[in-house]
Scaffold this active site. Sequence first.
Site, PDB file in Angstrom:
ATOM      1  N   HIS A 235       0.776  10.121 -12.467  1.00 55.02           N
ATOM      2  CA  HIS A 235       0.235   9.003 -11.664  1.00 55.02           C
ATOM      3  C   HIS A 235       1.150   7.746 -11.719  1.00 55.02           C
ATOM      4  O   HIS A 235       0.737   6.806 -11.439  1.00 55.02           O
ATOM      5  CB  HIS A 235      -1.301   8.536 -11.752  1.00 55.02           C
ATOM      6  CG  HIS A 235      -2.330   9.837 -11.421  1.00 55.02           C
ATOM      7  ND1 HIS A 235      -2.091  10.632 -10.448  1.00 55.02           N
ATOM      8  CD2 HIS A 235      -2.998  10.713 -12.429  1.00 55.02           C
ATOM      9  CE1 HIS A 235      -3.188  11.581 -10.712  1.00 55.02           C
ATOM     10  NE2 HIS A 235      -3.399  11.634 -11.980  1.00 55.02           N
ATOM     11  N   ARG A 292       0.339  -8.617  -7.692  1.00 59.90           N
ATOM     12  CA  ARG A 292       1.601  -9.381  -8.539  1.00 59.90           C
ATOM     13  C   ARG A 292       2.713  -8.630  -7.724  1.00 59.90           C
ATOM     14  O   ARG A 292       2.764  -8.038  -6.750  1.00 59.90           O
ATOM     15  CB  ARG A 292       1.203  -8.760  -9.921  1.00 59.90           C
ATOM     16  CG  ARG A 292       1.197  -7.426 -10.066  1.00 59.90           C
ATOM     17  CD  ARG A 292       1.265  -6.494 -11.354  1.00 59.90           C
ATOM     18  NE  ARG A 292       0.538  -5.423 -11.538  1.00 59.90           N
ATOM     19  CZ  ARG A 292       1.529  -4.309 -11.283  1.00 59.90           C
ATOM     20  NH1 ARG A 292       2.655  -4.374 -10.534  1.00 59.90           N
ATOM     21  NH2 ARG A 292       0.702  -2.978 -11.154  1.00 59.90           N
TER      22      ARG A 292
END
Length: 665
Positions: A235, A292
């Site tokens: 992942h 972010r």
Amino acid sequence: MFNKILIANRGEIACRVIKTARRMGIRTVAVYSEADANARHVRLADEAVLLGPAAARESYLVADKIVDACKRTGAQAVHPGYGFLSENADFADALAANGIAFIGPPASAIRAMGSKSEAKKLMGKAAVPLTPGYHGDDQTPELLHKEADAIGYPVLIKAAAGGGGKGMRLVEKSEDFPDSLASCKREAASSFGNEHVLIEKYITKPRHIEIQVFADTQGDCVYLFERDCSVQRRHQKVLEEAPAPGMTDARRHEMGKAAVAAAKAVGYVGAGTVEFIANQDGSFYFMEMNTRLQVEHPVTEMITGQDLVEWQLRVAAGQPLPLAQEQLQIRGHALEARIYAEDTNKGFLPSTGKLVRLSPPAESLNVRVDTGVEEGDEITPFYDPMIAKLIVWDEHRDAALARMRKALADYQVAGVTTNVDFLSRLVACPAFASADLDTGLIERQKEFLFPAAQAVPRDALLVATVGELLWEQHEAKQAAKNSGDPCSPWHARDGWRMNLSAARLIGFRDGDSLIEAMVRYQGDKWQITINGQTTLARGKKLEGDRFAVELDDRRLMASVVAVDEKRSIFLNGSTYSLLRDDPLHLVEAGGAQGGGLTAPMPGKVVALLAQPGQKVEKGAPLLILEAMKMEHTITAPAAGTVKTFCYAAGEQVADGAELVEFEPN
């Protein structure tokens, strides 16, 4: 605009922010741990402040120390980079309370998107498409198991406060759910201090497509198109590209519109990424929002011509967005490969050590290297083992792929094991080259990407042999210069003999195999025989560890890096490893005797999966070691008996520490 900013991060992203700040005339303050005292970001910044010990929880994750560093240095704003405190709402609040600007979104937006389950609820209200799943507060294992059964397998367990691929487990069948849930919760608690999870239906052959959004304090919000991040392992993203192959203008507009709606729903300001799981049929579902700057932001910069860090600084200073939506355009195609110190043949196990050789491809308008290390630096066990991000751009995808293949072939790293050869196979993989993309690409192309181990090719053996001979000559010449009689024939290493030509053996080890090269000196050449086949060779030492080698009628350029007995051979875009054989070295017999299983790197034992005295089969899991933010399962090397565990769960272990006393049958 700010006069001075503090960068609350390290490594590649800290260096990346410093580069833009310097161009804009903004002074920078670096922070560092004891392990990073000589790091590149510290060397590049105008000032630097020591935070504390190597452990991030005692340095980079201590908000009070960073606030104090801002006060001491007069920094007006903090750029958090990614990771560490970049998505910590309490940190953003602490900065605001001290009159320091946060180069990121408001704390309220971080909180809204910080919990995956709460974010799903908000996105549902904003009419953003959602994946079927359970996002509730009841976290009892029995209920979660029941919900997973109701959703239907396969399902994905995800840490609600997670990110970066950590705290995620794919569960294929109901009986695997309890163990996967326990492992996911452990990793979530360790990485994020929060073991809350959610469960989602796992979409077969999904693509991971994310939209870069940007919002300012005036209420305007734009999207800077998409990135395809489908190529992943555990992942975690391995390769990213922009724009997404096969993306239509209509679908791009639809996804961009949904991403902007998501950002506006939480009053977003600054750079953010809205991530979607996309079906092959074109449908897509909200996955999460990263509040972010993303690791893969350079591919967006390459296709738009914009500096996203500059956009962040301007927006944080209260300025409007530099461009409106209709002014943004896509040009060309960009790819990013993450260069990691890891062994892809051992489950992507991180590698640590000194970067004895670090030679990236030359940068140009088409090739960019973002890095936080230089040759001679250390890859330590304390942080992410990324060496660099390699980014290429060209007018279209095929040309960009060709650029990436060439750039990877030119990338040379010695001292640690890297994923460069794996990445070279990945970009050459027919499925990737033809844009047959989904998050399971690496797994379904395993045969192509993880070929059976091959013996080091003959050309590499010959180059290694010539390298040994040329190094001997070079060292002899240097010794002669420093002697009282530099012209003495006794300094020569030309194999001169009174009658017969000189002959000698030079040995190497390729794994368990011993390869011996018989060398006969013939003036300025050598006759080298390996496995009964003879080649006439000569060579010339160039700068550093580079050699020009002639093998019969062929000429090759190569590098041979020597570290103790290890030899790293860089030839024709591939890297080969050999050990210089010591005839006096005694190889320990292996396989049949009992003994211990050792830690592949420093870490913490998080779980014991067997009992002392238990008989197990080969490959049976024995314990879980957490190292470099990942869990690694230590398995039985053969059928046998677990005699005893050397450490209890929760204890720290050193690199090479004996973990288990194991007796094979």
